[in-house]
Design a protein around this motif. Structure first.
Motif, short mmCIF file in Angstrom:
data_model
loop_
_atom_site.label_atom_id
_atom_site.label_comp_id
_atom_site.label_asym_id
_atom_site.label_seq_id
_atom_site.Cartn_x
_atom_site.Cartn_y
_atom_site.Cartn_z
N ALA A 1 1.34 -109.07 7.61
CA ALA A 1 0.33 -108.72 8.61
C ALA A 1 -0.17 -107.29 8.49
CB ALA A 1 0.90 -108.94 10.01
N ASP A 2 0.28 -106.53 7.48
CA ASP A 2 -0.10 -105.13 7.41
C ASP A 2 -1.62 -104.94 7.30
OD1 ASP A 2 2.37 -103.87 7.71
OD2 ASP A 2 2.87 -104.13 5.60
N ALA A 3 -2.29 -105.81 6.54
CA ALA A 3 -3.74 -105.68 6.41
C ALA A 3 -4.43 -105.97 7.74
CB ALA A 3 -4.26 -106.63 5.33
N VAL A 4 -3.88 -106.91 8.50
CA VAL A 4 -4.42 -107.22 9.83
C VAL A 4 -4.24 -106.02 10.75
CG1 VAL A 4 -4.25 -108.76 11.81
CG2 VAL A 4 -3.88 -109.66 9.49
N ILE A 5 -3.04 -105.47 10.74
CA ILE A 5 -2.74 -104.31 11.59
C ILE A 5 -3.65 -103.14 11.23
CG2 ILE A 5 -0.96 -102.59 12.09
CD1 ILE A 5 1.09 -104.92 11.72
N ALA A 6 -3.83 -102.90 9.93
CA ALA A 6 -4.68 -101.79 9.49
C ALA A 6 -6.13 -102.00 9.92
CB ALA A 6 -4.59 -101.64 7.97
N ALA B 1 -2.35 -96.42 17.42
CA ALA B 1 -3.81 -96.50 17.55
C ALA B 1 -4.26 -96.97 18.93
CB ALA B 1 -4.38 -97.43 16.48
N PHE B 2 -3.39 -97.72 19.62
CA PHE B 2 -3.77 -98.29 20.92
C PHE B 2 -2.81 -97.83 22.02
CE2 PHE B 2 -5.57 -101.28 17.84
CZ PHE B 2 -6.88 -101.41 18.32
N ARG C 1 -10.34 -99.83 13.85
CA ARG C 1 -11.44 -100.03 14.80
C ARG C 1 -11.04 -99.63 16.23
NH1 ARG C 1 -15.13 -103.67 12.36
NH2 ARG C 1 -16.54 -102.97 14.02
N ALA C 2 -9.90 -98.99 16.37
CA ALA C 2 -9.34 -98.73 17.70
C ALA C 2 -10.29 -97.92 18.59
CB ALA C 2 -8.00 -98.02 17.58
N LEU C 3 -10.96 -96.93 18.03
CA LEU C 3 -11.85 -96.09 18.85
C LEU C 3 -13.03 -96.88 19.39
CD1 LEU C 3 -11.86 -92.76 16.81
CD2 LEU C 3 -10.56 -93.32 18.88
#
Length: 308
Positions: free
Chosen positions: A76-81, A122-123, A86-88
Motif C-alpha cells: 500500500a505504500d504507493a497508495v499512501i504516498a 500528512a493528515f 494531496r493532503a493540502l
C-alpha cells in the motif's frame, strides 16, 4: 468466517463504489470506495487522481480504498504516498479506510500493507483510521492529537505493531480496535504486551475497546476482568476469538466491568452453563456464533474466526 462483503457504511456514511465512467454523486451522505480489478491497466494513484478531479476536495470528509491491483504482491505504500501528496488539497478529510477487500479479492493475511507514518504526518486532522491487513504493515511510534477511532484488522498482528502503539499517543481516542489473529498467520505477543498498549492509549474518553479475533482470548479476558483502565469503557469486544470457559469464568468474577453496557463474545467456545451465567450479568452480553472444539489425538483445538 471470512470477510465476504465490502464495507457498506463508513464514518456514518453510505459507501458507494467509484466508477470513472458513471455519474458522480456529490452528496455529503456518501463516501466513495476506490478499487481496481486484477486486470485493470490503471494504477491506484491514477484512480485517486481521477476521483479527486471530480470530487469537492475542500469538503471531502471520508474515503475508502479497496483493492489496489495485486495487493498480495504490491503493498500500500504507493497508495499512501498518493494520498499524502494531496493532503493540502483535502483539509476536511477526517476518515480513511485502507484495505477494504473481501476474501475473494485478497485473503486478509495476504494483503501487503505499508508504512503509515507518511499518512499520519500528512493528515494531522484525521479522526478515524482503519487498516485491513497486517502483512508488512509498518507503524512507527506516533503522536496524533485528533484520532478518535483507530482500527487494525489482521489475521495475525505482529508484536512490533503493538510495541509501536505502546509508544504512541492518541489523547482523544474513543475507539481502539485490534484484531490479533493467530500465530499461524503472523500473530506474536502476549497479555503483558497488550497491557502496555492499553496503559499507553487508555484515555478518559475511551468508550470502545476491541481485542478481537484473538487466540489468546482467555488470557485477555482474565486480565481485563480486573483491569482498572477499563473504567471509562462501555463496550468490551472480545469477539471472533477463541474464548472458552476459563475466560468466561474470569469475566463472571470480574471486578472492573461495572461501567460496561455491552460485552461482545461472539464466536466463542463457552459451555451452555456459563453462557447462562453471562446472560445474567447486568449489561448486554452477546454470545452469537457458538463453536465446538475440533478433536485431534485426544486434544481440543480452537480457531479464530478470521485467520487466513
Amino acid at each position: 468466517m471470512t470477510i465476504s462483503d465490502s464495507t457498506t457504511t463508513f464514518h456514518n456514511k453510505k459507501v458507494v463504489q467509484y466508477d470513472p465512467d458513471s455519474a458522480f454523486d456529490p452528496s455529503p451522505d456518501v463516501v466513495y470506495r476506490l478499487a481496481l480489478d486484477y486486470d485493470d491497466e490503471r494504477k491506484m494513484p491514477e484512480l485517486i487522481d481521477s476521483f479527486l478531479a471530480r470530487a469537492d476536495k475542500a469538503t471531502l470528509e471520508a474515503l475508502v480504498i479497496g483493492m489496489w491491483g495485486e495487493p498480495y504482491e504490491a503493498g500500500a505504500d504507493a497508495v499512501i504516498a498518493a494520498l499524502a501528496s494531496r493532503a493540502l488539497e483535502l483539509p476536511a478529510l477526517r476518515a480513511l479506510f485502507v484495505g477494504d477487500m473481501t476474501y475473494e479479492e485478497c485473503e486478509i493475511s495476504w494483503i501487503v500493507q505499508g508504512n503509515y507514518k507518511p499518512l499520519l504526518d500528512a493528515f494531522p486532522q484525521l479522526e478515524e483510521l482503519r487498516i485491513r491487513g497486517g502483512n508488512e504493515l509498518t507503524l512507527e511510534p506516533f503522536a496524533h492529537q485528533h484520532l478518535r477511532k483507530f482500527t487494525i484488522e489482521s489475521g495475525g498482528l505482529d508484536q512490533k505493531i503493538a510495541l509501536a502503539l505502546a509508544a504512541s499517543s492518541m489523547p482523544n481516542l474513543e475507539h481502539l480496535e485490534l484484531w490479533l489473529g493467530a500465530d499461524d498467520y503472523g500473530f506474536s505477543g502476549d497479555v503483558a504486551l497488550y497491557r502496555k498498549v492499553l496503559a499507553q492509549l487508555a484515555t478518559p474518553g475511551l468508550r470502545y475497546l476491541g481485542l478481537r479475533d484473538a487466540e489468546i482470548a482467555d488470557d485477555l479476558a482474565a486480565w481485563l476482568a480486573s483491569e482498572p483502565l477499563l473504567a471509562s469503557v462501555t463496550t468490551l469486544d472480545l469477539s471472533l476469538g477463541t474464548i472458552g470457559d476459563a475466560g468466561a469464568e474470569a469475566l463472571l468474577q470480574g471486578t472492573q466491568l461495572g461501567n460496561l453496557a455491552r460485552l461482545d463474545l461472539s464466536h466463542h467456545y463457552i459451555s451452555p452453563a456459563n453462557q447462562q451465567k453471562l446472560k445474567a450479568l447486568p449489561f448486554e452480553v452477546v454470545l452469537d456464533d457458538p463453536q465446538e472444539e475440533d478433536q485431534y489425538d485426544g486434544e481440543g483445538h480452537r480457531y479464530v474466526a478470521v485467520g487466513e
